[in-house]
Design an enzyme around this catalytic site. Structure first.
Site, PDB file in Angstrom:
ATOM      1  N   CYS A  37     -25.804  67.755  33.386  1.00 39.73           N
ATOM      2  CA  CYS A  37     -26.872  66.754  32.895  1.00 39.73           C
ATOM      3  C   CYS A  37     -26.382  66.250  31.506  1.00 39.73           C
ATOM      4  O   CYS A  37     -26.953  64.961  31.127  1.00 39.73           O
ATOM      5  CB  CYS A  37     -28.302  67.181  32.593  1.00 39.73           C
ATOM      6  SG  CYS A  37     -28.469  68.616  31.656  1.00 39.73           S
ATOM      7  N   CYS A 106     -33.001  73.772  32.551  1.00 37.12           N
ATOM      8  CA  CYS A 106     -33.384  73.258  31.146  1.00 37.12           C
ATOM      9  C   CYS A 106     -33.842  74.636  30.217  1.00 37.12           C
ATOM     10  O   CYS A 106     -33.523  74.674  28.998  1.00 37.12           O
ATOM     11  CB  CYS A 106     -34.467  72.410  31.067  1.00 37.12           C
ATOM     12  SG  CYS A 106     -34.293  71.219  32.311  1.00 37.12           S
TER      13      CYS A 106
HETATM   14 FE1  FES Z   1     -30.649  68.948  31.849  1.00 38.74          FE
HETATM   15 FE2  FES Z   1     -32.979  69.185  31.240  1.00 38.74          FE
HETATM   16  S1  FES Z   1     -32.151  67.828  32.654  1.00 38.74           S
HETATM   17  S2  FES Z   1     -31.564  70.314  30.257  1.00 38.74           S
END
Ligand code: FES
Length: 146
Positions: A37, A106
């Protein structure tokens, strides 16, 4: 499209994150990123007698990353470093009354950043202890020489 459900606590920590910022000359610093991400998290700690007395974070990431970092700092503050090392992503998520499954990574990031900061503290401590021991030994040798 499936709806992502966030708990009230996640929203509250996201809107009002605790312990945001940096610490100058921290005793430990951890930085982790998620290549998928692209989010990045940094954690700073101050430690006295192996107890975390202050902790701050900076997150360049999603709302869950902010909420989980905020929660991890709340959990770890005042904790012995050995105990704080045991905080898992599940502890963070359950303190926040859960996270959607696609957001669990996360909380991983938050726990990992904390653990990295503690490891950094431990390695600095070891170096200092080794230095002090070497100095002491030098001192002793000095005495023998004179
Ligand atoms: Fe990667 Fe939240 S989407 S840390």
């Amino acid at each position: 499209m499936a709806q992502i459900g966030y708990s009230k606590k996640v929203m509250e920590h996201f809107m009002n994150p605790r312990n945001v910022g940096t610490i100058e000359n921290p005793d430990g610093h951890g930085k982790v990123g998620n290549p998928v991400c692209g989010d990045l998290m940094e954690m700073y700690i101050k430690v006295e007698d192996d107890v975390i007395t202050d902790i701050k974070f900076q997150t360049f990431g999603c709302g869950s990353a902010i909420a989980t970092s905020s929660m991890v700092t709340e959990l770890a503050k005042g904790m012995h470093v050995d105990e704080a090392m045991k905080i898992t992503r599940n502890d963070v998520a359950s303190e926040l009354d859960g996270l959607p499954p696609q957001k669990m990574h996360c909380s991983n990031l938050a726990a990992d950043a904390l653990h990295e900061a503690i490891k950094d503290y431990e390695s600095k401590k070891e170096t200092t202890e080794r230095g002090t021991k070497a100095q002491r030994e030098d001192g002793r040798q000095g005495k023998h020489r004179s």
